[in-house]
Structure formats: C-alpha cells, structure tokens
Design an enzyme around this catalytic site. Sequence first.
Site, PDB file in Angstrom:
ATOM      1  CG  ASN A  25      -1.887  -1.168   1.221  1.00  0.00           C
ATOM      2  OD1 ASN A  25      -2.355  -1.575   0.162  1.00  0.00           O
ATOM      3  ND2 ASN A  25      -2.183  -1.702   2.399  1.00  0.00           N
TER       4      ASN A  25
ATOM      5  CB  VAL B 288       2.914   1.481   9.276  1.00  0.00           C
ATOM      6  CG1 VAL B 288       4.291   1.496   9.943  1.00  0.00           C
ATOM      7  CG2 VAL B 288       1.845   1.073  10.290  1.00  0.00           C
TER       8      VAL B 288
ATOM      9  CG  HIS C 159       4.203  -2.477   5.483  1.00  0.00           C
ATOM     10  ND1 HIS C 159       4.379  -1.129   5.697  1.00  0.00           N
ATOM     11  CD2 HIS C 159       2.869  -2.664   5.368  1.00  0.00           C
ATOM     12  CE1 HIS C 159       3.204  -0.530   5.721  1.00  0.00           C
ATOM     13  NE2 HIS C 159       2.260  -1.446   5.507  1.00  0.00           N
TER      14      HIS C 159
HETATM   15  P1  AMP Z   1      -0.626  -0.449   5.820  1.00  0.00           P
HETATM   16  O1  AMP Z   1      -2.056  -0.037   6.082  1.00  0.00           O
HETATM   17  O2  AMP Z   1      -0.390  -1.030   4.458  1.00  0.00           O
HETATM   18  O3  AMP Z   1       0.342   0.682   6.152  1.00  0.00           O
HETATM   19  O4  AMP Z   1      -0.328  -1.645   6.800  1.00  0.00           O
HETATM   20  C1  AMP Z   1       0.052  -1.466   8.132  1.00  0.00           C
HETATM   21  C2  AMP Z   1      -0.270  -2.751   8.830  1.00  0.00           C
HETATM   22  O5  AMP Z   1       0.439  -2.777  10.047  1.00  0.00           O
HETATM   23  C3  AMP Z   1      -1.748  -2.950   9.167  1.00  0.00           C
HETATM   24  O6  AMP Z   1      -2.216  -4.130   8.537  1.00  0.00           O
HETATM   25  C4  AMP Z   1      -1.750  -3.082  10.691  1.00  0.00           C
HETATM   26  O7  AMP Z   1      -2.688  -4.008  11.166  1.00  0.00           O
HETATM   27  C5  AMP Z   1      -0.320  -3.507  10.969  1.00  0.00           C
HETATM   28  N1  AMP Z   1       0.195  -3.194  12.287  1.00  0.00           N
HETATM   29  C6  AMP Z   1       0.062  -2.028  12.965  1.00  0.00           C
HETATM   30  N2  AMP Z   1       0.705  -2.100  14.147  1.00  0.00           N
HETATM   31  C7  AMP Z   1       1.251  -3.343  14.208  1.00  0.00           C
HETATM   32  C8  AMP Z   1       2.045  -4.029  15.176  1.00  0.00           C
HETATM   33  N3  AMP Z   1       2.412  -3.449  16.342  1.00  0.00           N
HETATM   34  N4  AMP Z   1       2.425  -5.304  14.907  1.00  0.00           N
HETATM   35  C9  AMP Z   1       2.066  -5.892  13.768  1.00  0.00           C
HETATM   36  N5  AMP Z   1       1.333  -5.295  12.790  1.00  0.00           N
HETATM   37  C10 AMP Z   1       0.923  -4.036  13.024  1.00  0.00           C
END
Ligand code: AMP
Length: 115
Positions: free
Chosen positions: A88, A97, A101
Amino acid sequence: MTSDTLFSKIAKREIPADIVHETDRALAFRDIAPQAPVHVLVVPKTIIPRIAEASPEQAELLGHLLLVARDVAAKLGLDATGYRLVINNGSDGGETVPHLHVHLLGGRPLAWPPG
Ligand code: AMP
C-alpha cells in the site's frame, strides 16, 4: 538521520511482535489485525518510508523483500493454495505505517478487485 518507525522498533526488538522469519536485511512478522488466516508483514530493517520513495540503489533490497515473502509463504504452507502480496502506498493506497512493508495474505480465497 531517519527517525525510528513502529516497524524499525519491532526489528530492534523494542516492540514485541510474532516474528516468523528473519534475514540480515528483512524481518517478517504477523500482522496485529490479520485480514486472512495468514497475514504477515515483510519489512526492510533499514527505513524506506514507502515504495514511492525507494531509490534505484535499493533495487536489490526490494527484490529481497519479495523473495522473503515468497519463502515465508512456502514456510507457512501456502504454496499449494496460493497467496497475495500487497504494497500500500499513500493515503488512497491505504498506507498507515510509513515504513515500507509487503503484506503476505493467504489461507482463504481473496476477492479481486480489492475494495
Ligand atoms: P498499511 O495499512 O499497508 O500501512 O499496513 C500497516 C499494517 O500494520 C496494518 O495491517 C496493521 O494491522 C499492521 N500493524 C500495525 N501495528 C502493528 C504491530 N504493532 N504489529 C504488527 N502489525 C501491526
């Protein structure tokens, strides 16, 4: 110097996560809010905010992330049924985030197109 991110803190073991795989340059851990039976995030240990800001010098690292995602999919038994890799980027892409990733999603049929 780039500030730490949530995922760089996970890579440094400052924040706990369910780690499923690690290499010298990448970490794979389970998403905290899984959207499928298998939902793993593959992140570089160095901070690239998003794919839009990756440089040509990071091409090898970017390829490494895909191969790690492929290896994790095999390790978690998804080869026979298949899986999806997602990156994303930005607000319309659903990025929340700012640390690049790759989402690895599998374990159920995934609809297309995505919402
Ligand atoms: P995005 O929306 O593509 O930026 O994905 C960020 C992802 O990080 C989301 O699917 C969240 O559920 C995941 N996420 C947020 N905090 C954590 C955490 N502490 N550990 C593992 N995954 C997380």
